[in-house]
Design a protein around this motif. Structure first.
Motif, short mmCIF file in Angstrom:
data_model
loop_
_atom_site.label_atom_id
_atom_site.label_comp_id
_atom_site.label_asym_id
_atom_site.label_seq_id
_atom_site.Cartn_x
_atom_site.Cartn_y
_atom_site.Cartn_z
N LEU A 70 -12.59 -5.39 12.51
CA LEU A 70 -12.63 -5.70 11.09
C LEU A 70 -13.72 -4.91 10.36
O LEU A 70 -13.45 -4.22 9.38
CB LEU A 70 -12.85 -7.19 10.86
CG LEU A 70 -12.95 -7.65 9.41
CD1 LEU A 70 -11.66 -7.33 8.66
CD2 LEU A 70 -13.24 -9.15 9.34
N ARG A 71 -14.95 -5.00 10.81
CA ARG A 71 -16.04 -4.34 10.09
C ARG A 71 -17.21 -4.11 11.05
O ARG A 71 -18.32 -4.59 10.83
CB ARG A 71 -16.47 -5.20 8.90
CG ARG A 71 -17.30 -4.48 7.86
CD ARG A 71 -17.54 -5.38 6.64
NE ARG A 71 -16.33 -5.58 5.88
CZ ARG A 71 -15.87 -6.75 5.47
NH1 ARG A 71 -16.51 -7.87 5.78
NH2 ARG A 71 -14.75 -6.84 4.76
N PRO A 72 -17.00 -3.35 12.15
CA PRO A 72 -18.06 -3.22 13.16
C PRO A 72 -19.28 -2.46 12.68
O PRO A 72 -20.40 -2.77 13.05
CB PRO A 72 -17.35 -2.47 14.29
CG PRO A 72 -16.27 -1.71 13.61
CD PRO A 72 -15.80 -2.57 12.48
N THR A 73 -19.06 -1.44 11.87
CA THR A 73 -20.16 -0.66 11.31
C THR A 73 -19.87 -0.40 9.84
O THR A 73 -18.75 -0.02 9.49
CB THR A 73 -20.33 0.69 12.03
OG1 THR A 73 -20.47 0.46 13.43
CG2 THR A 73 -21.54 1.43 11.52
N PRO A 107 0.82 -1.21 0.00
CA PRO A 107 0.00 0.00 0.00
C PRO A 107 0.86 1.26 0.00
O PRO A 107 1.78 1.40 0.79
CB PRO A 107 -0.78 -0.13 1.31
CG PRO A 107 0.14 -0.88 2.22
CD PRO A 107 0.90 -1.83 1.33
N TYR A 108 0.53 2.17 -0.87
CA TYR A 108 1.19 3.46 -0.89
C TYR A 108 0.72 4.26 0.33
O TYR A 108 -0.48 4.36 0.57
CB TYR A 108 0.85 4.21 -2.18
CG TYR A 108 1.29 5.65 -2.20
CD1 TYR A 108 2.64 5.98 -2.14
CD2 TYR A 108 0.36 6.67 -2.27
CE1 TYR A 108 3.06 7.29 -2.15
CE2 TYR A 108 0.76 7.99 -2.29
CZ TYR A 108 2.11 8.30 -2.22
OH TYR A 108 2.51 9.60 -2.22
N ARG A 109 1.64 4.79 1.13
CA ARG A 109 1.28 5.42 2.38
C ARG A 109 1.56 6.91 2.35
O ARG A 109 2.60 7.35 1.86
CB ARG A 109 2.04 4.79 3.55
CG ARG A 109 1.59 3.37 3.89
CD ARG A 109 2.25 2.87 5.17
NE ARG A 109 1.65 1.63 5.63
CZ ARG A 109 2.09 0.43 5.32
NH1 ARG A 109 3.14 0.31 4.53
NH2 ARG A 109 1.50 -0.65 5.77
N PRO A 160 -5.59 -3.60 6.13
CA PRO A 160 -6.13 -4.83 5.55
C PRO A 160 -5.39 -5.25 4.29
O PRO A 160 -4.85 -4.41 3.55
CB PRO A 160 -7.59 -4.45 5.24
CG PRO A 160 -7.89 -3.30 6.14
CD PRO A 160 -6.60 -2.55 6.27
N ASP A 161 -5.36 -6.55 4.04
CA ASP A 161 -4.75 -7.07 2.83
C ASP A 161 -5.42 -6.45 1.60
O ASP A 161 -6.63 -6.28 1.57
CB ASP A 161 -4.88 -8.59 2.77
CG ASP A 161 -4.03 -9.28 3.84
OD1 ASP A 161 -3.10 -8.64 4.36
OD2 ASP A 161 -4.32 -10.45 4.15
#
Length: 278
Positions: free
Chosen positions: A119-122, A37-39, A51-52
């Motif tokens: 991970l994906r709470p909302t 990932p470019y940061r 995340p992957d």
């Protein structure tokens, strides 16, 4: 690496123009910099896990810099597109019914049980509701939330392709958890009751009904002059019941008609519904 190496060789065709080994080394550095990932980090010493498959990662500084990304639009509003196609980049395929078109995830950090971002709470996602073509592109929006005491998100609110809205919980405070109440009518079928709640159950007095109707007052500060009162009898009593309702601010006059004159104690359920213009 081959693309960058070739580009530098093309840019410097003569050996004497530059040190080829240095050019190759520079190429590796550039390739590593551009690799996913470019940061873009305001705090370069911090590199939290992402995340992957992340292509870009943006991180604010510690000085409460809230504006990570700002999009200005002029004449036309700015847009952010999340696009999805079946297949792959070199051969995109049509979107089918049930495909998730895009998802916006909002996550927090926890330390108990191991440090990580949830991970994906909302999340807010869009789904296709039919196989797509140039003239058929049905979709719906789904909001998922995570109940207290769990770590598993569940779909909570649906805005469907026909503009209907479905909530697995209560809609606002009309019938949501904690919005209801119960009360028991005393003395007679004409005795008033008080229940200040948007929904509830009224256990009527145990006595004979009347085909002419028996009227009692439901005092309820949730009732407005423009409210509607939705009612039904719970369970399966032997008698047949009909209702008449007169609404005033703070009170409803409820008339119960029982043609069979049954001597029983039915439970009346109600919900206060606000009208669209209220």
């Amino acid at each position: 690496m081959a693309d960058i190496d070739g580009a530098f060789n093309n840019a410097f065709p003569l050996v004497g123009d530059a040190d080829i080994d240095l050019i190759r080394e520079l190429g590796f550095v550039i390739e590593d910099f551009l690799a996913a990932p470019y940061r873009v980090n305001a705090e370069p010493d911090i590199a939290p896990n992402v995340p992957d498959g992340t292509v870009q990662h943006w991180q604010s500084s510690d000085n409460y810099n809230k504006n990570l990304l700002v999009f200005d639009g002029f004449t036309e509003p700015p847009e952010i597109w999340l696009r999805y196609a079946d297949g792959w980049a070199g051969g995109p395929g049509a979107t089918f019914s049930g495909d998730v078109i895009g998802r916006l995830v909002l996550s927090g950090y926890y330390t108990t049980g191991g440090a990580a971002y949830a991970l994906r709470p909302t999340s807010l996602r869009a789904e296709a509701t039919e196989n797509w073509s140039s003239t058929s592109q049905g979709s719906r929006a789904v909001i998922a939330t995570t109940p207290n005491g769990t770590a598993t998100p569940v779909d909570a609110l649906f805005v469907d392709q026909d503009q209907s809205v479905l909530a697995k919980g209560g809609i606002g405070y009309v019938s949501g958890k904690g919005a209801g109440g119960t009360v028991t009518q005393l003395t007679s079928r004409t005795t008033g009751v008080t229940l200040n709640a948007k929904s509830g159950r009224i256990t009527l007095f145990s006595g004979a009904g009347s085909s002419a109707g028996q009227t009692f007052a439901l005092t309820n500060n949730k009732i407005k002059a423009t409210s509607n009162l939705n009612m039904n009898i719970a369970g399966n009593p032997a008698g047949v019941y009909y209702f008449g309702v007169k609404i005033q601010a703070g009170v409803a006059q409820i008339t119960v008609f029982n043609p069979g004159n049954n001597n029983e104690q039915p439970v009346l359920q109600f919900a206060v519904i606000e009208t669209a213009f209220d």
